[in-house]
Motif scaffolding. Structure first.
Motif, PDB file in Angstrom:
ATOM      1  N   HIS A   1      -1.306   1.734  -4.827  1.00  9.75           N
ATOM      2  CA  HIS A   1      -2.125   2.354  -4.022  1.00  9.75           C
ATOM      3  C   HIS A   1      -2.656   2.924  -5.248  1.00  9.75           C
ATOM      4  N   LEU A   2      -2.647   3.753  -6.134  1.00  2.00           N
ATOM      5  CA  LEU A   2      -3.322   4.317  -6.563  1.00  2.00           C
ATOM      6  C   LEU A   2      -4.584   3.315  -7.554  1.00  2.00           C
ATOM      7  N   LYS A   3      -4.258   2.462  -7.649  1.00  2.00           N
ATOM      8  CA  LYS A   3      -5.364   1.333  -8.432  1.00  2.00           C
ATOM      9  C   LYS A   3      -5.962   0.911  -7.697  1.00  2.00           C
ATOM     10  N   TYR A   4      -5.289  -0.051  -5.803  1.00  2.00           N
ATOM     11  CA  TYR A   4      -6.086  -0.918  -5.323  1.00  2.00           C
ATOM     12  C   TYR A   4      -5.493  -0.344  -3.740  1.00  2.00           C
ATOM     13  N   GLY A   5      -5.662   0.971  -4.017  1.00  2.00           N
ATOM     14  CA  GLY A   5      -5.726   0.996  -2.533  1.00  2.00           C
ATOM     15  C   GLY A   5      -6.529   1.310  -1.698  1.00  2.00           C
ATOM     16  N   LYS A   6      -8.508   0.683  -2.104  1.00  2.00           N
ATOM     17  CA  LYS A   6      -9.510   0.844  -1.203  1.00  2.00           C
ATOM     18  C   LYS A   6      -9.513  -0.796  -0.964  1.00  2.00           C
TER      19      LYS A   6
ATOM     20  N   ASN B   1      -2.491   8.276   6.678  1.00  2.00           N
ATOM     21  CA  ASN B   1      -1.725   7.245   7.310  1.00  2.00           C
ATOM     22  C   ASN B   1      -1.393   6.445   7.400  1.00  2.00           C
TER      23      ASN B   1
ATOM     24  N   ASP C   1       0.840  -1.536   0.241  1.00  2.00           N
ATOM     25  CA  ASP C   1      -0.095  -0.046  -0.180  1.00  2.00           C
ATOM     26  C   ASP C   1       1.013   0.898   0.061  1.00  2.00           C
TER      27      ASP C   1
ATOM     28  N   GLY D   1       3.563   4.596  -4.317  1.00  3.69           N
ATOM     29  CA  GLY D   1       2.103   5.005  -5.184  1.00  3.69           C
ATOM     30  C   GLY D   1       1.635   4.512  -6.278  1.00  3.69           C
ATOM     31  N   GLU D   2       1.722   3.494  -7.035  1.00  6.53           N
ATOM     32  CA  GLU D   2       1.481   3.059  -8.227  1.00  6.53           C
ATOM     33  C   GLU D   2      -0.046   2.210  -7.382  1.00  6.53           C
TER      34      GLU D   2
END
Length: 270
Positions: A47-52, A106, A41, A44-45
């Motif tokens: 987190h943007l795609k699978y953060g939720k 965070n 998480d 960065g990449e």
């Protein structure tokens, strides 16, 4: 099979049967999985795609760990002792970051402190025999504490002096804006890290830098030697001080009470 409180306590706190080991292994898998999620998480990449998804999984792990923490408090007969123990504090700290994330952004990433819970693997894999080695190292460090404190005080004195000298010699123009900045540079240089964010420009400053670099190599060996010496002393046989050496053949495993050498047979002189 009906699980009584006593049976459930045995499963949670012990590891000498199949049910207990299964519980501990599942717990370790959950801990390890939650750590991986927290690490992924932070990318960065991802987190943007699978953060939720990561956050939902983290909430799920935290819910399970919270249930486990409450279960341990309920099952133990010494609640205060568990809550204030090392593992009790770690178990609590393993779930707090996620709850704090509702208020502070965070902070759920701090859940990697759960890695400390992996220490339970010592009990599960029967690695308790290695605990004596850990105690040996701890006692060696404890015996070296006074010497290490004196060493650190000496290093701090060197850092203060060298940092002040560099501030006087180089000045704010070359990055040495204050004595604390000079001390920061001295620490970085003395430990041979050398970030290069502050560098001396004058010949005198470069000379001082060279001296502190050479000093750094010598200083690194000091704490290692202190601890190693204490470890060697503790590894010595108990009867080491009682031994003496034969003056004829050099055999050095004679006891104080021996009048004749066990190797050459000559009379031993005290």
């Amino acid at each position: 099979m009906i699980l009584t409180k006593r049976k459930l306590a045995h499963i949670v706190f012990e590891s000498n049967d199949k049910a207990s080991k299964t519980f501990d292994v599942i717990l370790l898998v959950l801990i390890f999985s939650s750590i991986i999620i927290a690490v992924l998480d932070s990318v960065g990449e991802l987190h943007l795609k699978y953060g939720k998804i990561f956050y939902a999984l983290e909430l799920g792990f935290t819910f399970l760990f919270t249930l486990e923490y409450i279960l341990r408090i309920w099952l133990t007969s010494k609640t205060l002792k568990y809550v204030t123990s090392f593992y009790g504090i770690v178990d609590l700290m393993a779930i707090l970051p996620v709850y704090l994330s509702f208020f502070i952004l965070n902070t759920q990433l701090l859940s990697v402190i759960r890695a400390l819970r992996l220490l339970r693997v010592i009990r599960i894999l029967k690695l308790g025999r290695y605990l004596s080695e850990a105690d040996f190292l701890r006692e060696s460090l404890k015996a070296s504490a006074a010497k290490i404190q004196i060493f650190l005080f000496s290093v701090l004195t060197i850092v203060l002096i060298m940092g002040t000298l560099m501030f006087v010699v180089e000045g704010p123009v070359n990055g040495f804006t204050s004595i604390p900045a000079g001390m920061y540079w001295a620490i970085v240089t003395l430990t041979t890290v050398g970030f290069g964010d502050i560098t001396p420009q004058t010949p005198v400053g470069q000379l001082l830098a060279s001296l502190i670099m050479l000093m750094g190599y010598a200083i690194i060996a000091v704490p290692t030697g202190i601890v190693s010496s204490e470890m060697a002393k503790r590894r010595m046989p108990q009867n080491y001080e009682k031994e003496k050496t034969c003056t004829f053949c050099g055999f050095d495993h004679l006891e104080r009470g021996d009048n004749f050498c066990k190797k050459c047979g000559e009379k031993v002189r005290d």
